[in-house]
Design a protein around this motif. Structure first.
Motif, short mmCIF file in Angstrom:
data_model
loop_
_atom_site.label_atom_id
_atom_site.label_comp_id
_atom_site.label_asym_id
_atom_site.label_seq_id
_atom_site.Cartn_x
_atom_site.Cartn_y
_atom_site.Cartn_z
N CYS A 36 0.63 -1.03 0.14
CA CYS A 36 -0.37 -0.19 0.06
C CYS A 36 0.70 1.11 -0.13
O CYS A 36 1.77 1.03 0.49
N HIS A 37 0.50 1.81 -0.90
CA HIS A 37 0.82 3.62 -0.13
C HIS A 37 1.25 4.79 -0.70
O HIS A 37 -0.53 4.79 -1.96
N PHE A 38 -0.25 5.64 0.06
CA PHE A 38 -0.84 6.90 0.37
C PHE A 38 0.13 8.10 0.29
O PHE A 38 0.88 7.54 1.14
N GLU A 39 -0.48 8.80 -0.07
CA GLU A 39 0.16 10.28 0.18
C GLU A 39 -1.11 11.57 0.69
O GLU A 39 -1.95 11.40 0.29
N LYS A 86 4.03 12.83 -4.21
CA LYS A 86 4.84 11.66 -5.49
C LYS A 86 4.43 11.72 -6.66
O LYS A 86 2.87 11.88 -7.26
N SER A 87 5.04 12.02 -7.34
CA SER A 87 4.82 11.83 -9.54
C SER A 87 4.65 10.05 -10.09
O SER A 87 4.13 9.51 -10.77
N HIS A 88 5.02 8.62 -8.57
CA HIS A 88 4.70 7.51 -8.99
C HIS A 88 4.75 6.82 -7.57
O HIS A 88 4.59 7.80 -6.60
N THR A 89 3.61 5.98 -8.23
CA THR A 89 3.33 4.66 -6.74
C THR A 89 4.40 4.08 -6.94
O THR A 89 5.67 3.47 -7.11
N MET A 90 4.45 3.57 -5.02
CA MET A 90 5.47 2.82 -4.42
C MET A 90 5.40 1.09 -4.89
O MET A 90 5.72 0.67 -4.04
N ILE A 91 3.50 1.36 -4.88
CA ILE A 91 3.58 -0.49 -4.66
C ILE A 91 4.49 -1.38 -5.98
O ILE A 91 4.60 -1.00 -6.98
#
Length: 253
Positions: A109-112, A118-123
């Motif tokens: 999971c990755h939420f900002e 961020k311009s990208h997801t960490m998932i």
């Protein structure tokens, strides 16, 4: 199967966008005719997509569908998604949930929040288990003998001058973290970054994942590390209860 996997891995690792067939041949070591056949099959199955204007290839929609199905089948992701999103909105920072994968942790999971766009997801990305707050939180469920078997005798890879590189230092850090309830990563992976994480447990009390709050060093300090630590512990406990943990966990000897 392995050749097709190497093509998909090359596409996924590309930092310059779509790749032409010739680029993929160089990246994988496969011949032009073999690459043409593989790309034709993968495109037909939806695993790659060909861009008509550039003749480049990208990851196809079928891969995205498989990744989504894998996430939705994961109990940690199902229980963590809503609490993690709520936490990110409340504190305004990045919130991540990760599970162990060998000597790394992989993001589920990755939420900002508004303070950490961020311009990208960490998932799907990984971080080293010894040098990240998420990784150290997962290691709270291990003994030193288990960590030596997992990580080898060291020294561990160094990312900054703050990175922990020995078992002795890691054990001391984890002892302090266990007493505090959270693991802290202060510029151990990247300068100017700070992260605080807490372990997520399943019904048996075993640590199966971790959740973190992260952001720029100055922003995290302004918010207050102790207050953010309380937030992440409360959210980790909420997720753990969702996974079936209903009683206190005795400390490991």
């Amino acid at each position: 199967m392995s050749r097709a996997a190497s093509v998909l891995a090359a596409l996924g690792a590309s930092t310059s966008g779509p790749m032409r067939a010739s680029d993929l041949s160089r990246a994988t070591g496969l011949g032009a005719s073999t690459m043409a056949r593989l790309l034709g099959t993968l495109e037909e199955l939806g695993y790659v997509r060909k861009l008509p204007d550039t003749q480049g290839y990208t990851i196809g929609h079928a891969i995205l569908a498989l990744a989504s199905a894998g996430l939705n089948q994961n109990p940690v992701h199902r229980e963590a998604r809503a609490p993690a999103q709520e936490l990110a909105q409340r504190v305004g920072l990045s919130v991540n949930v990760a599970v162990p994968e060998g000597t790394s942790v992989i993001y589920l999971c990755h939420f900002e929040g508004h303070l950490a766009p961020k311009s990208h997801t960490m998932i799907g990305l990984t971080q080293p288990i010894h040098a990240s707050a998420l990784g150290k939180a997962v290691l709270l469920g291990t003994s030193e003998d288990e960590r030596r078997e997992l990580l080898g005798e060291g020294p561990f890879p160094r990312y900054t001058s703050h990175t922990i590189t020995t078992h002795e230092a890691l054990t001391r850090d984890l002892k302090t973290a266990a007493d505090r309830g959270t693991c802290i990563e202060e510029q151990e992976l990247a300068l100017g970054r700070l992260c605080v994480a807490a372990p997520i447990r399943e019904a048996t009390g075993d640590v199966v994942a971790a959740i973190s709050i992260s952001g720029r060093l100055s922003v995290m300090r302004t918010q207050g590390i102790d207050a953010l630590g309380e937030d992440v512990i409360e959210t980790a406990d909420r997720i753990s209860v969702g996974l079936g943990m209903i009683s206190a966990v005795p400390p490991r000897p």
